[in-house]
Design a protein around this motif. Structure first.
Motif, PDB file in Angstrom:
ATOM      1  N   ALA A  53      64.185  -8.442  41.854  1.00  0.00           N
ATOM      2  CA  ALA A  53      64.867  -8.749  43.113  1.00  0.00           C
ATOM      3  C   ALA A  53      63.869  -8.679  44.273  1.00  0.00           C
ATOM      4  O   ALA A  53      63.862  -9.544  45.158  1.00  0.00           O
ATOM      5  CB  ALA A  53      66.019  -7.766  43.325  1.00  0.00           C
ATOM      6  N   ILE A  54      63.017  -7.676  44.249  1.00  0.00           N
ATOM      7  CA  ILE A  54      62.051  -7.522  45.347  1.00  0.00           C
ATOM      8  C   ILE A  54      61.052  -8.681  45.315  1.00  0.00           C
ATOM      9  O   ILE A  54      60.715  -9.267  46.342  1.00  0.00           O
ATOM     10  CB  ILE A  54      61.322  -6.162  45.252  1.00  0.00           C
ATOM     11  N   LEU A  55      60.620  -9.010  44.108  1.00  0.00           N
ATOM     12  CA  LEU A  55      59.652 -10.106  44.000  1.00  0.00           C
ATOM     13  C   LEU A  55      60.237 -11.444  44.425  1.00  0.00           C
ATOM     14  O   LEU A  55      59.510 -12.329  44.882  1.00  0.00           O
ATOM     15  CB  LEU A  55      59.161 -10.220  42.560  1.00  0.00           C
ATOM     16  N   SER A  56      61.558 -11.576  44.296  1.00  0.00           N
ATOM     17  CA  SER A  56      62.143 -12.850  44.724  1.00  0.00           C
ATOM     18  C   SER A  56      61.966 -13.023  46.231  1.00  0.00           C
ATOM     19  O   SER A  56      61.762 -14.122  46.726  1.00  0.00           O
ATOM     20  CB  SER A  56      63.600 -12.976  44.286  1.00  0.00           C
ATOM     21  N   LEU A  57      61.986 -11.919  46.970  1.00  0.00           N
ATOM     22  CA  LEU A  57      61.725 -12.008  48.414  1.00  0.00           C
ATOM     23  C   LEU A  57      60.250 -12.385  48.656  1.00  0.00           C
ATOM     24  O   LEU A  57      59.933 -13.209  49.507  1.00  0.00           O
ATOM     25  CB  LEU A  57      62.059 -10.671  49.097  1.00  0.00           C
TER      26      LEU A  57
ATOM     27  N   LEU B  60      60.592  -1.026  49.357  1.00  0.00           N
ATOM     28  CA  LEU B  60      61.486  -0.896  48.196  1.00  0.00           C
ATOM     29  C   LEU B  60      60.703  -0.709  46.898  1.00  0.00           C
ATOM     30  O   LEU B  60      61.229  -0.169  45.924  1.00  0.00           O
ATOM     31  CB  LEU B  60      62.415  -2.113  48.109  1.00  0.00           C
ATOM     32  N   LEU B  61      59.442  -1.129  46.897  1.00  0.00           N
ATOM     33  CA  LEU B  61      58.616  -0.903  45.701  1.00  0.00           C
ATOM     34  C   LEU B  61      57.931   0.464  45.734  1.00  0.00           C
ATOM     35  O   LEU B  61      57.309   0.867  44.748  1.00  0.00           O
ATOM     36  CB  LEU B  61      57.536  -1.989  45.585  1.00  0.00           C
TER      37      LEU B  61
ATOM     38  N   ASP C  42      51.114 -12.783  44.214  1.00  0.00           N
ATOM     39  CA  ASP C  42      52.323 -12.920  45.029  1.00  0.00           C
ATOM     40  C   ASP C  42      52.329 -11.970  46.229  1.00  0.00           C
ATOM     41  O   ASP C  42      52.422 -12.397  47.366  1.00  0.00           O
ATOM     42  CB  ASP C  42      53.566 -12.683  44.161  1.00  0.00           C
ATOM     43  N   LEU C  43      52.195 -10.685  45.953  1.00  0.00           N
ATOM     44  CA  LEU C  43      52.318  -9.715  47.052  1.00  0.00           C
ATOM     45  C   LEU C  43      51.030  -9.642  47.881  1.00  0.00           C
ATOM     46  O   LEU C  43      51.060  -9.729  49.112  1.00  0.00           O
ATOM     47  CB  LEU C  43      52.665  -8.332  46.462  1.00  0.00           C
ATOM     48  N   GLY C  44      49.898  -9.485  47.186  1.00  0.00           N
ATOM     49  CA  GLY C  44      48.619  -9.307  47.896  1.00  0.00           C
ATOM     50  C   GLY C  44      48.297 -10.516  48.753  1.00  0.00           C
ATOM     51  O   GLY C  44      47.964 -10.390  49.936  1.00  0.00           O
TER      52      GLY C  44
ATOM     53  N   VAL D 283      68.856  -3.627  45.336  1.00  0.00           N
ATOM     54  CA  VAL D 283      67.798  -2.822  44.713  1.00  0.00           C
ATOM     55  C   VAL D 283      68.287  -1.388  44.502  1.00  0.00           C
ATOM     56  O   VAL D 283      67.968  -0.752  43.491  1.00  0.00           O
ATOM     57  CB  VAL D 283      66.532  -2.871  45.605  1.00  0.00           C
ATOM     58  N   LYS D 284      69.076  -0.916  45.428  1.00  0.00           N
ATOM     59  CA  LYS D 284      69.615   0.444  45.306  1.00  0.00           C
ATOM     60  C   LYS D 284      70.469   0.552  44.045  1.00  0.00           C
ATOM     61  O   LYS D 284      70.332   1.493  43.262  1.00  0.00           O
ATOM     62  CB  LYS D 284      70.456   0.723  46.562  1.00  0.00           C
ATOM     63  N   ILE D 285      71.305  -0.430  43.834  1.00  0.00           N
ATOM     64  CA  ILE D 285      72.163  -0.399  42.630  1.00  0.00           C
ATOM     65  C   ILE D 285      71.289  -0.453  41.383  1.00  0.00           C
ATOM     66  O   ILE D 285      71.509   0.282  40.412  1.00  0.00           O
ATOM     67  CB  ILE D 285      73.176  -1.568  42.665  1.00  0.00           C
ATOM     68  N   ALA D 286      70.256  -1.293  41.428  1.00  0.00           N
ATOM     69  CA  ALA D 286      69.376  -1.398  40.249  1.00  0.00           C
ATOM     70  C   ALA D 286      68.692  -0.056  39.977  1.00  0.00           C
ATOM     71  O   ALA D 286      68.679   0.420  38.840  1.00  0.00           O
ATOM     72  CB  ALA D 286      68.346  -2.499  40.466  1.00  0.00           C
TER      73      ALA D 286
END
Ligand code: MSP
Length: 533
Positions: A422-426, A468-469, A362-364, A407-410
């Motif tokens: 949440a980050i991965l959903s982006l 964020l990660l 996903d990210l790479g 993400v901050k709240i998490a």
């Protein structure tokens, strides 16, 4: 749960001080990784952070372990404690203080604290009878033990009968004060399931507990009565205070408490909740000191669905794991896959699948395919687009604008898995967006402006996701940031929090065409499944 000291913008947090009877196991690594992630996120928010870790070196368990190795307790502790520090460095943990309870300055703090509690009339001599589990360093009720007086937490260890004169701490005196604390600060014990456990325990009526041992040399003598040695937990909890002393400060309580007290958060495993959520606040109440902000008790790790233990021969050695995998991979798996607060499992196949899916695929891939297209269709330059050029209906911008707050709240709730999701959903939306927009066709159709907008949007999404990660995977995030043309290394925590504060880098649309893309390279190499033997 936001425990930052709002007046001073400071945040002090602790891991447990680990027993040095053995080298660190994965459970100790788990808490320490989580604490490091919290600390890193707080730093990005611009708070001054003090992350305290260390080793708990006194008591019978350690004395016996040293004996069995034929070493003096101090030599043994020196060797084991160094093992912890070296694992923390292998896992990229950036702690600010490492306290060892055999530190000479700690003795002075313990003596002074003991005196305060003594002066309150809260210490008295009594007779202690009961079953003692040396591995837990704790007296157990007969009903808590398994048949044959084996300890449920150490099923191969029998509790030992003790009948001896000990000093006691008058815990019972603090029953109603403690109940008032849990009432007035419902967040004091987290998560809610752990709070309920403590409330039930306290409801049954608190009994005084013994704070000294006889026939034990390895520890501090009880002030004024050197026939007794202080109980390891009485001394260990105070390690959190000693850790606060500046390097050259004289070891007094006043000096230790001057800047960072009270600690904002104690992160611990669920087995040591009672010590932190009941005994510790009562000791502090007796010494008339302010109480910590909160205690979070996380769950236990199992391996392949089974409790980990030496007797089962299925412990997961963090050094061996680190030899096979990068720090980021280990950090990511434990925080993404396990709900912090609940028990969670390590399974190597699952480990590999999660990392390959999230970080390699996903990210790479998202970064890789986008960088390639930027090279082909935009001359290798970040397109000259700004956030305002992108419609609010753009799915990536839509997610990106809300993401940082979510993400901050998490992170603040220690819901690391939710932060990752949440980050991965982006990131996943980014891959879908490219597939749908098909910049290769747009390019062929001569729609250069649209191509540039699409690619900018995706690159900016990768940037925000990496940022964020960064508390969890600082190396991969640094790599992505450098490929996007930033001169930022998230492992230099002090400089990254200044150079890349959340207030700026947490905003969607930061990426600018004035940056020069760095050399593209894969950020995470796919892991091959282990060969079955
Ligand atoms: N020395 C005390 C703490 C004193 S703090 C002032 C102690 N040390 S310990 O080394 O035995 O445990 C340290 C931490 O490791 C505890 O928080 C415990 O919950 C955690 N874990 C031990 N086994 C674990 C797992 N299998 N999984 C997750 N955490 C586990 O207690």
């Amino acid at each position: 749960m936001n425990l930052v000291d709002r007046k001073k913008n400071t945040f002090a947090l602790t891991t447990p001080l680990y027993y040095v009877n053995d080298l660190p196991h994965i459970g100790s690594a788990y808490t320490t990784i989580a604490a490091d992630v919290v600390a890193r996120f707080q730093r990005l928010q611009g708070n001054s952070v003090l992350l305290i870790t260390g080793t708990d070196e006194h008591g019978q368990k350690i004395q016996r372990s040293a004996q069995s190795q034929g070493e003096s307790p101090q030599e043994f502790c020196d060797r084991m404690s160094a093992g912890f520090a070296s694992l923390w460095s292998l896992l990229d943990i950036k702690y600010d203080r490492f306290i060892r309870t055999t530190d000479g300055r700690h003795h002075a703090i313990v003596k002074e604290f003991f005196q305060r509690v003594w002066d309150q009339g809260d210490i008295y001599l009594g007779q202690q009878k009961g079953w003692y589990c040396v591995s837990c360093e704790e007296f157990k009720e007969e009903r808590e033990l398994l048949e044959g007086h084996y300890c449920p937490l150490h099923p191969n260890k029998q509790a030992e009968w003790r009948d001896e004169e000990n000093y006691f701490f008058r815990l019972s005196k603090y029953q109603s004060q403690l109940e008032a604390l849990y009432q007035s600060q419902p967040d004091f014990i987290q998560p809610a399931s752990r709070r309920n456990e403590v409330l039930k325990f306290v409801e049954q009526g608190l009994q005084d507990f013994s704070i000294s041992r006889v026939n034990l040399d390895w520890g501090f003598p009880v002030p004024g009565d050197s026939k007794h040695t202080l109980y390891v937990w009485f001394d260990a909890l105070l390690g959190y205070v000693t850790a606060l002393l500046e390097e050259d400060a004289e070891p007094t309580l006043d000096n230790a408490l001057a800047q960072w007290w009270p600690i904002n958060l104690h992160l611990i495993g669920k087995d040591i909740l009672r010590f932190h959520a009941v005994y510790w606040p009562a000791m502090l109440m007796s010494a008339e000191l302010p109480l910590p902000g909160g205690v979070f008790g996380h769950g236990f790790l199992t391996k392949d669905g089974q409790k980990m233990g030496k007797s089962l021969g299925n412990t997961l050695d963090p050094f061996a794991l680190r030899e096979r995998y990068d720090a980021d991979a280990i950090r990511y798996y434990f925080l993404k896959e396990i709900e912090f607060g609940k028990d969670g499992d390590f399974n190597e196949i699952r480990f590999i699948n999660v990392l390959n899916a999230d970080l390699a695929n996903d990210l790479g891939n998202l970064l890789n395919r986008t960088s390639n297209m930027v090279k082909k269709y935009c001359g290798g330059k970040i397109p000259q687009v700004v956030s305002q050029d992108i419609s609010i209906e753009n799915p990536l911008k839509f997610i990106g604008l809300e993401l940082t707050e979510k993400v901050k709240i998490a992170y603040e709730n220690l819901a690391f898995n939710q932060a990752c999701e949440a980050i991965l959903s982006l990131v996943r939306a980014g891959n879908k967006f490219i597939d749908e927009q098909a910049p290769w066709s747009l390019y062929k159709q001569g729609q250069q402006e649209t191509v540039e907008k699409v690619l900018y949007t995706v690159l900016e999404s990768v940037r925000l996701a990496a940022y964020l990660l960064s508390p969890i995977i600082p190396n991969i995030s640094s790599d992505i940031y450098q490929q996007l043309g930033f001169d930022i290394n998230f492992n230099e925590s002090s400089s990254s929090s200044i150079k890349a504060p959340l207030s700026i880098h947490g905003k969607w649309g930061l990426l600018s065409h004035e940056q020069t893309l760095g050399k593209a390279r894969p950020i995470f190499k796919r892991i091959d499944p282990p060969q079955s033997s």
